[in-house]
Design a protein around this motif. Structure first.
Motif, PDB file in Angstrom:
ATOM      1  N   GLU A 145     -23.027  -4.625   5.637  1.00  0.00           N
ATOM      2  CA  GLU A 145     -22.374  -4.256   4.381  1.00  0.00           C
ATOM      3  C   GLU A 145     -23.378  -3.693   3.378  1.00  0.00           C
ATOM      4  OE1 GLU A 145     -20.373  -7.824   3.252  1.00  0.00           O
ATOM      5  OE2 GLU A 145     -18.598  -7.400   4.510  1.00  0.00           O
ATOM      6  N   THR A 197     -23.599   5.097   1.965  1.00  0.00           N
ATOM      7  CA  THR A 197     -22.459   5.794   1.368  1.00  0.00           C
ATOM      8  C   THR A 197     -22.856   6.411   0.036  1.00  0.00           C
ATOM      9  OG1 THR A 197     -20.851   4.345   2.442  1.00  0.00           O
ATOM     10  CG2 THR A 197     -20.110   5.528   0.483  1.00  0.00           C
ATOM     11  N   LYS A 243      -6.485   4.164   5.687  1.00  0.00           N
ATOM     12  CA  LYS A 243      -7.387   4.048   4.541  1.00  0.00           C
ATOM     13  C   LYS A 243      -8.803   3.793   5.033  1.00  0.00           C
ATOM     14  CE  LYS A 243      -5.926   1.621   1.024  1.00  0.00           C
ATOM     15  NZ  LYS A 243      -5.435   0.469   0.236  1.00  0.00           N
ATOM     16  N   PHE A 244      -9.781   4.148   4.193  1.00  0.00           N
ATOM     17  CA  PHE A 244     -11.172   3.887   4.545  1.00  0.00           C
ATOM     18  C   PHE A 244     -11.461   2.392   4.571  1.00  0.00           C
ATOM     19  CE2 PHE A 244     -11.620   8.224   2.644  1.00  0.00           C
ATOM     20  CZ  PHE A 244     -12.032   8.860   3.803  1.00  0.00           C
ATOM     21  N   ASP A 245     -10.946   1.673   3.577  1.00  0.00           N
ATOM     22  CA  ASP A 245     -11.118   0.224   3.522  1.00  0.00           C
ATOM     23  C   ASP A 245     -10.127  -0.412   4.484  1.00  0.00           C
ATOM     24  OD1 ASP A 245     -11.365  -2.450   2.951  1.00  0.00           O
ATOM     25  OD2 ASP A 245     -10.930  -2.272   0.813  1.00  0.00           O
ATOM     26  N   THR A 246     -10.624  -0.969   5.575  1.00  0.00           N
ATOM     27  CA  THR A 246      -9.743  -1.477   6.631  1.00  0.00           C
ATOM     28  C   THR A 246      -9.198  -2.878   6.356  1.00  0.00           C
ATOM     29  OG1 THR A 246     -11.670  -2.295   7.857  1.00  0.00           O
ATOM     30  CG2 THR A 246     -10.881  -0.077   8.388  1.00  0.00           C
ATOM     31  N   SER A 247      -9.449  -3.424   5.178  1.00  0.00           N
ATOM     32  CA  SER A 247      -8.943  -4.773   4.881  1.00  0.00           C
ATOM     33  C   SER A 247      -7.418  -4.820   4.895  1.00  0.00           C
ATOM     34  CB  SER A 247      -9.475  -5.260   3.525  1.00  0.00           C
ATOM     35  OG  SER A 247      -9.054  -4.394   2.479  1.00  0.00           O
ATOM     36  N   TYR A 248      -6.760  -3.663   4.700  1.00  0.00           N
ATOM     37  CA  TYR A 248      -5.302  -3.617   4.704  1.00  0.00           C
ATOM     38  C   TYR A 248      -4.715  -4.030   6.055  1.00  0.00           C
ATOM     39  CZ  TYR A 248      -5.416   0.729   7.426  1.00  0.00           C
ATOM     40  OH  TYR A 248      -5.609   1.657   8.413  1.00  0.00           O
ATOM     41  N   ARG A 288     -17.536  10.681   8.284  1.00  0.00           N
ATOM     42  CA  ARG A 288     -16.319   9.883   8.061  1.00  0.00           C
ATOM     43  C   ARG A 288     -15.079  10.689   8.401  1.00  0.00           C
ATOM     44  NH1 ARG A 288     -15.757   4.983   4.882  1.00  0.00           N
ATOM     45  NH2 ARG A 288     -17.799   4.019   4.688  1.00  0.00           N
ATOM     46  N   GLY A 319      -9.007   6.676  -1.486  1.00  0.00           N
ATOM     47  CA  GLY A 319      -8.974   5.629  -0.470  1.00  0.00           C
ATOM     48  C   GLY A 319      -8.258   6.019   0.798  1.00  0.00           C
ATOM     49  N   ASP A 323       0.828  -1.211   0.000  1.00  0.00           N
ATOM     50  CA  ASP A 323       0.000   0.000   0.000  1.00  0.00           C
ATOM     51  C   ASP A 323       0.862   1.260   0.000  1.00  0.00           C
ATOM     52  OD1 ASP A 323      -3.124  -0.706   0.768  1.00  0.00           O
ATOM     53  OD2 ASP A 323      -1.711  -2.222   1.409  1.00  0.00           O
ATOM     54  N   SER A 366      -7.806   7.993   4.059  1.00  0.00           N
ATOM     55  CA  SER A 366      -8.708   8.749   4.938  1.00  0.00           C
ATOM     56  C   SER A 366      -7.983   9.891   5.641  1.00  0.00           C
ATOM     57  CB  SER A 366      -9.331   7.822   5.978  1.00  0.00           C
ATOM     58  OG  SER A 366      -8.341   7.223   6.795  1.00  0.00           O
TER      59      SER A 366
END
Length: 391
Positions: A318, A325, A235-240, A214, A190, A91, A192
């Motif tokens: 989800e 959103t 990042k907004f997507d916390t999968s990282y 947000r 992406g 990332d 934040s």
């Protein structure tokens, strides 16, 4: 004459200038309308750009002074990989040129703050010195201490009628505690936000290209990083988070939990929801909106609390999060440049710079340097600040 190549450029500096802004050789070649082989040759020292090409590289692409390309070696400057442990290497490698420029601008603000305040933060109370977070300590207790330090309790929170008001209040409270807060619109949507630690001038910088609620969560997430005394980029997507080393993963999960607990204290949440159904799947939007207004947060943040407690399914969460959103995407709007810039800059910095400028202690040019704007834009920003003071 202008087509002659420039003499005295160090290949290592050419390569450093490109890498320090996150551009590939292919990126530079495309922007310069040159072959990839030409850029590679410049960085090997087999050939060199013309003066016009060097100006384009320096001023348009790399945003560096022309003189830096004639240094004998690259200047020492920490890279995002060295500074930020809160994103996986992949990332970090994918950070865009725009994000690199925001990081560089934030460091410039930090240096300006040190000069403006002569090395001493003007805040009476410095929250990062008085309050440290610890992974092993009780989460609600630590979140309560943060709320107390910021002077925000349930009654204050419930008094906010709009998302803009809530964001402004959290931001003002954090700035009053000595942390300078900046915003800007990121092209890399992406991201934040991020924070830069410092003994005297810690700084938070959040992405304005999203909803106000947000932004509030990002603000408190980065505050948690500052209280851990570490730089952070999120990042907004916390999968990282799953790809981070164990320690960094634990910190990121904890920072998210701290932000959520500060925004929605568990004890208050349980009290307000204990009379409702245990499983809230299928509840109407008004159910979440009413709770969201109580805490000055998004409906998604409320639903996330239910999910964390096993009172909502992941599928329902989800589905609703995506729906909300899409509903709340905020357009760019057509407001004035001065109003936008005034909202992006730290309010404390803005007020203090113009206070000194109006007393004749800062020239128009020096005020512009501290604010990162053109000298010709100072009168318009000054009018904005004076109008705010009169309201």
């Amino acid at each position: 004459m202008t087509r002659e190549t420039v003499v005295g450029i160090q290949p290592a500096v050419m390569r450093w200038a490109r890498e320090s802004i996150g551009m590939s050789v292919g990126d530079v070649a495309a922007r310069m309308k040159r072959q990839t082989a030409d850029i590679e040759a410049w960085e090997r020292g087999d050939s060199a750009p013309t003066y016009a090409q060097l100006e384009s590289l320096a001023y348009d692409l790399y945003k560096r002074p022309l003189a830096v390309f004639f240094l004998p070696a690259p200047p020492k400057e920490a890279s995002p990989k060295q500074e930020f442990r809160t994103l996986p290497d992949e990332d970090i490698a994918s950070l865009s040129r725009d994000t690199y420029l925001h990081l560089r601008r934030a460091r410039a603000y930090q240096l300006g703050l040190e000069e403006l305040y002569e090395g001493t933060n003007p805040a009476r109370s410095k929250i990062w010195q008085e309050l440290k977070l610890n992974l092993g300590d009780n989460l609600p207790s630590q979140a309560h201490r943060i709320r107390a330090a910021l002077g925000i309790n349930a009654d204050v929170q419930a008094s906010w009628s709009r998302d803009e008001e809530a964001l402004r209040a959290w931001r003002e409270a954090i700035e009053k505690s000595g942390i300078f807060v900046f915003k800007d619109s990121f092209k890399q949507e992406g991201i934040s936000g991020f924070c830069l630690r410092d003994d005297e001038f810690p700084l938070i910088y959040i992405n304005n290209s999203t909803t106000k609620t947000r932004q509030i969560f990002s603000l408190l997430h980065e505050l948690a990083h500052v209280l851990f005394d570490m730089n952070g980029i999120s990042k907004f997507d916390t999968s990282y988070i799953a790809d981070l080393p164990q320690r960094a993963r634990e910190v990121e999960v904890f920072c998210n939990a701290v932000a959520a607990e500060v925004l929605i204290p568990s004890a208050t949440f349980e009290r307000l929801t204990q009379g409702g159904p245990y499983n809230i799947d299928g509840q109407p939007d008004t159910f979440f909106s009413n709770l969201a207004r109580t805490f000055g947060v998004s409906r998604e943040a409320v639903l996330r609390r239910f999910l964390d407690r096993g009172r909502a399914t992941k599928i329902f969460y989800e589905t609703k999060a995506l729906e909300w959103t899409q509903q709340k995407k905020e357009g760019a709007g057509g407001g004035s440049w001065y109003a936008s810039k005034g909202s992006y800059l730290s309010d404390r910095l803005l007020r203090d710079v113009f206070s000194r400028h109006l007393r004749g202690q800062l020239s128009q040019e020096k005020a512009a340097d501290f604010l990162g704007v053109k000298a010709s834009q100072i009168p318009g920003l000054e009018e904005l600040v004076l109008r705010r003071k009169s309201q």
